[in-house]
Design an enzyme around this catalytic site. Sequence first.
Site, PDB file in Angstrom:
ATOM      1  N   HIS A 151      40.295  13.208  94.468  1.00 49.34           N
ATOM      2  CA  HIS A 151      40.743  13.221  93.079  1.00 49.34           C
ATOM      3  C   HIS A 151      41.800  14.288  92.849  1.00 49.34           C
ATOM      4  O   HIS A 151      42.180  15.027  93.759  1.00 49.34           O
ATOM      5  CB  HIS A 151      39.550  13.431  92.133  1.00 49.34           C
ATOM      6  CG  HIS A 151      38.810  14.720  92.328  1.00 49.34           C
ATOM      7  ND1 HIS A 151      39.353  15.971  92.104  1.00 49.34           N
ATOM      8  CD2 HIS A 151      37.530  14.965  92.728  1.00 49.34           C
ATOM      9  CE1 HIS A 151      38.475  16.911  92.335  1.00 49.34           C
ATOM     10  NE2 HIS A 151      37.345  16.335  92.734  1.00 49.34           N
ATOM     11  N   CYS A 159      34.180  17.476  97.132  1.00 51.76           N
ATOM     12  CA  CYS A 159      35.235  16.461  97.109  1.00 51.76           C
ATOM     13  C   CYS A 159      36.508  16.974  97.788  1.00 51.76           C
ATOM     14  O   CYS A 159      36.585  18.127  98.210  1.00 51.76           O
ATOM     15  CB  CYS A 159      35.557  16.068  95.672  1.00 51.76           C
ATOM     16  SG  CYS A 159      34.145  15.395  94.765  1.00 51.76           S
TER      17      CYS A 159
END
Length: 337
Positions: A151, A159
């Site tokens: 992202h 992430c």
Amino acid sequence: MTATFFNRLGAVVILCWLAVGLAACASFAKGDNNRHNSPLTSGVVQGLRNMGSAPERGMVVRIFKQESVLEVWKQTASGTYNLFKTYEICTYSGDLGPKFKEGDRQSPEGFYTITPGLMNPKSAYYLSFNTGFPNKFDRVNGRSGSNLMVHGDCKSVGCYAMTDAGIAEIYALARETFKGGNTSFQLQIFPFRMTPTNLAQHASSQHIEFWKDIKEGYDYFETTKTPPVWDVCEKQYIFNPSSAGPLDPAGLCPPSIQNAYVTARQQADDAALASQVATIQQAAAKQEAEKVALQQREQAIGGFFNNVGNMFGGAAPAPTPAMSQPAAMPTTSEQRP
């Protein structure tokens, strides 16, 4: 009359200015909410054409933790894949090695299949797509975790965070790949470039067998420039299995379809890895031997002075300090009058 006219004119001008301003804000908000549909720039489209590809062709994404880069590869007219662009990873969580459990703040490693359902156009982190963790390998090995994304927004808790501009372009490339009729693209995540040198430097890691496992898929892509077919059996990855259909992740593995060029590369890498590991071990053994020899010399010297002290019926005489040099006489100009 004139004053009234100008007052009305001023009011009209103010209303027009407010209308334009509100329209611009509305347009900005609409564009912001619609960013997942932002078109590829002309430069990107031309860059794809220059390499013999197009937005609608297949795509492979590779991530390298140690190098902090994400690569986008695109399929060319010949059917093989070429590197299109490398993006800097803003940040990721944890250390080198795979993710094991929910909350360990570790970013995953391995092979994943990204489908349209894993794309997140309304992400709180600008735009994102889910890595697909846990996959078949992760589940059979009892690993857990959720919402492991690639992202934007440069913030990470398990992430891979890109810049907003970076994820916008990657997202658009994936979107156009799906529009071209591709049902998925492959995501390959590695701790580092899987060279014998890098593996040798981490040969003592608890993850080395896992890394050797996924290196087979790395070698296949590096050699053939086409993504390998991957599955899971015997709780490990298998690449290009000879049997059709999904495998039992805990069952016996079938033979793999061998590629002579890939096999030759792997054999050369295995030999280089063994040689480099031996060199590192020899250097470590030499360093340890020198450390032991130094300790023995220090103990011998200490024992010698203890013996001397015992001969004189007391502690060993302290070494005579070096005599200090007399201070230099001041020059005439430095003497007081």
